[in-house]
Write a protein that holds these residues in place. Structure first.
Motif, short mmCIF file in Angstrom:
data_model
loop_
_atom_site.label_atom_id
_atom_site.label_comp_id
_atom_site.label_asym_id
_atom_site.label_seq_id
_atom_site.Cartn_x
_atom_site.Cartn_y
_atom_site.Cartn_z
N HIS A 190 0.82 -1.21 0.00
CA HIS A 190 0.00 0.00 0.00
C HIS A 190 0.86 1.27 0.00
N LEU A 191 2.10 1.14 0.44
CA LEU A 191 2.97 2.31 0.56
C LEU A 191 4.13 2.28 -0.41
N ALA A 192 4.08 1.38 -1.37
CA ALA A 192 5.19 1.23 -2.32
C ALA A 192 5.48 2.51 -3.09
N PHE A 193 4.45 3.36 -3.27
CA PHE A 193 4.66 4.60 -4.03
C PHE A 193 5.61 5.56 -3.30
N LEU A 194 5.90 5.29 -2.02
CA LEU A 194 6.83 6.13 -1.27
C LEU A 194 8.23 5.54 -1.22
N ASP A 195 8.42 4.34 -1.78
CA ASP A 195 9.71 3.65 -1.65
C ASP A 195 10.87 4.47 -2.18
N ASP A 196 10.67 5.17 -3.28
CA ASP A 196 11.77 5.90 -3.91
C ASP A 196 11.82 7.36 -3.51
N ARG A 197 11.01 7.76 -2.58
CA ARG A 197 10.99 9.17 -2.17
C ARG A 197 11.94 9.40 -1.00
N GLU A 198 12.64 10.53 -1.09
CA GLU A 198 13.49 10.95 0.01
C GLU A 198 12.61 11.51 1.13
N TRP A 199 13.17 11.54 2.33
CA TRP A 199 12.45 12.15 3.44
C TRP A 199 12.21 13.63 3.12
N PRO A 200 11.01 14.16 3.37
CA PRO A 200 10.73 15.56 3.03
C PRO A 200 11.71 16.51 3.71
N GLU A 201 12.01 17.62 3.02
CA GLU A 201 12.92 18.61 3.59
C GLU A 201 12.29 19.32 4.78
N ASP A 202 11.00 19.65 4.68
CA ASP A 202 10.33 20.30 5.80
C ASP A 202 10.06 19.29 6.90
N PRO A 203 10.15 19.72 8.16
CA PRO A 203 10.07 18.77 9.28
C PRO A 203 8.81 17.92 9.28
N LEU A 204 9.01 16.61 9.28
CA LEU A 204 7.95 15.61 9.38
C LEU A 204 8.38 14.61 10.44
N LEU A 205 7.63 14.50 11.52
CA LEU A 205 7.96 13.62 12.63
C LEU A 205 6.93 12.50 12.69
N VAL A 206 7.39 11.27 12.55
CA VAL A 206 6.52 10.10 12.46
C VAL A 206 6.69 9.25 13.72
N CYS A 207 5.60 9.02 14.43
CA CYS A 207 5.65 8.35 15.73
C CYS A 207 5.33 6.86 15.61
N ALA A 208 6.17 6.05 16.18
CA ALA A 208 5.96 4.60 16.24
C ALA A 208 6.38 4.12 17.62
N VAL A 209 6.14 2.84 17.90
CA VAL A 209 6.53 2.24 19.18
C VAL A 209 7.50 1.10 18.91
N ARG A 210 8.67 1.15 19.56
CA ARG A 210 9.63 0.05 19.45
C ARG A 210 9.14 -1.09 20.33
N ARG A 211 8.92 -2.24 19.71
CA ARG A 211 8.21 -3.30 20.41
C ARG A 211 9.02 -3.91 21.55
N ARG A 212 10.31 -4.01 21.45
CA ARG A 212 11.07 -4.74 22.45
C ARG A 212 11.02 -4.08 23.84
N ASP A 213 10.86 -2.73 23.88
CA ASP A 213 10.80 -2.07 25.18
C ASP A 213 9.64 -1.08 25.29
N TRP A 214 8.74 -1.12 24.31
CA TRP A 214 7.52 -0.30 24.32
C TRP A 214 7.85 1.18 24.52
N ARG A 215 8.83 1.64 23.79
CA ARG A 215 9.25 3.04 23.87
C ARG A 215 8.88 3.77 22.58
N ARG A 216 8.40 5.00 22.72
CA ARG A 216 8.07 5.79 21.53
C ARG A 216 9.35 6.20 20.81
N ILE A 217 9.34 6.01 19.51
CA ILE A 217 10.43 6.44 18.64
C ILE A 217 9.85 7.43 17.63
N THR A 218 10.51 8.54 17.47
CA THR A 218 10.04 9.57 16.54
C THR A 218 10.98 9.61 15.34
#
Length: 393
Positions: free
Chosen positions: A184-212
């Protein structure tokens, strides 16, 4: 159905299922409004922090309507926000904004109309894809995962931060998801990270810590970061990035608005599909209340740092269309339409949101769009606004 009509350089939301004049006024108590405490009128904001919360396909439809209302009613091009924070569905919406897709195109895609600025490749990727399987109780009734000691310690750490622990605890023990987001997200595979600040929040499963993701180098592949942020435990498989497995950032917070603490911004605008109030108690409303508890803590943290914060969340007219199957797109058009109207009503009574009108962008004919949609909203009647507002700070 709600259609979108393209005109010279701009678009107009045209409800074709009924006249806007027939839309009933908002009943008392259906509009949620959270405004910063202030001793005077807000100054025109310069740097805007935009927080886009989670909510699956349902949340994405809500974002499309709410963001389009900001664009049309205020002439505020949300793509120009100084910082964008995204969680789960909000991370995908934030990415689309950062790669140049305007809010009005997001609304157009919801109703199947022509997108005027989004590239054909992006449009095709978002529309020509398989539907997500329904989310049912059976989705989660499998052998649960046993949390590790590090995960339990992580959960206890979250409790000290007054986050929604029941949501986090449940997410931690859900079985591995079966669906994979990669295609579903393959259209983003070849895109560089945007120049303007974009912060994406996920959780690292091994210690349940938020990673930005996006806050520091090295940056992961953009599509992987979005997949990780959207990987709802029990439904989607966790996403491996450099040997670590990540899951949905919504497992600890539906908004993660406090990521903006420490950023140099004048106003935080939080769009929160997973809070708001229904007209009657339910299990879904209990989850919304838990998410609100966490969001309230985040708002207090921001305002303690001197960052005024406005929350846009669904009123009862929007919530009634929001399925407990948050991956269902069956009611997306209705959700988007009601979010558009509901947000417009919040704008009308919120001086902090109205101050955004001084921050106009160069989006073609934004003044015409704002005036026209504002006229349509006025048909609900100014007398309908006052009894519908409940203030929370």
């Amino acid at each position: 159905m709600l259609g979108i009509e393209a005109e010279v350089g701009y678009r107009r939301l045209v409800p074709t299922r009924a006249s806007i004049a027939s839309v009933s006024p908002l009943p008392a108590g259906t509009l949620s409004l959270r405004t910063p405490q202030s001793s005077g009128p807000p100054a025109p904001p310069g740097r805007i922090g935009l927080v886009l919360g989670g909510g699956g396909a349902v949340g994405a439809a809500y974002h499309a309507g709410a963001l389009t209302a900001l664009e049309q009613d205020l002439g505020f091009d949300v793509r120009t926000a100084s910082v964008v924070v995204g969680t789960s569905a909000g991370s995908l919406v934030g990415t689309l904004l950062r790669i140049g897709v305007p809010a009005s195109d997001l609304a157009a895609l919801v109703v199947g109309a022509e997108a005027l600025q989004a590239s054909p490749a992006v449009v095709s990727s978002l529309t020509d894809r398989p539907a997500f399987p329904p989310l049912t109780l059976g989705t989660f009734l499998r052998v649960p995962r046993l949390p590790s000691l590090a995960m339990i310690i992580g959960l206890l750490r979250l409790s000290l931060g007054q986050r929604a622990i029941p949501v986090g605890a449940l997410s931690m023990v859900l079985p591995e998801g079966r669906e994979v987001l990669g295609e579903h997200l393959a259209f983003l595979d070849d895109r560089e990270w945007p120049e303007d600040p974009l912060l994406v929040c996920a959780v690292r499963r091994r210690d349940w810590r938020r990673i930005t993701f996006g806050s520091r180098a090295p940056l992961p592949r953009l599509s992987s970061a979005i997949a990780a942020s959207c990987a709802v435990p029990g439904y989607f498989a966790g996403v491996d990035i450099d040997g670590e497995v990540y899951v949905d950032g919504g497992a600890i917070s539906a908004t993660n608005a406090d990521v903006l603490v420490g950023h140099d911004i004048d106003l935080a605008v939080v769009i929160s599909p997973m809070t708001g109030e229904a007209r009657r108690p339910s299990a879904a409303q209990a989850i919304r209340d838990l998410c609100r508890h966490t969001l309230d803590r985040e708002v207090r943290a921001l305002e303690k740092r001197g960052i005024p914060t406005v929350v846009i969340e669904p009123g009862a007219d929007v919530v009634r269309h929001m399925s407990t199957d948050f991956m269902s797109e069956e009611s997306s058009v209705a959700i988007m339409q009601e979010a558009f109207f509901d947000t417009g009503t919040q704008i009308a009574v919120n001086p902090w949101l109205r101050a955004l009108s001084t921050r106009r962008s160069s989006t073609p004919s934004s003044d015409a769009r704002g005036a026209e949609s504002g006229d349509r909203r006025a048909q609900r009647g100014p007398d309908d606004l006052s009894p519908s507002v409940s203030r929370r700070t």
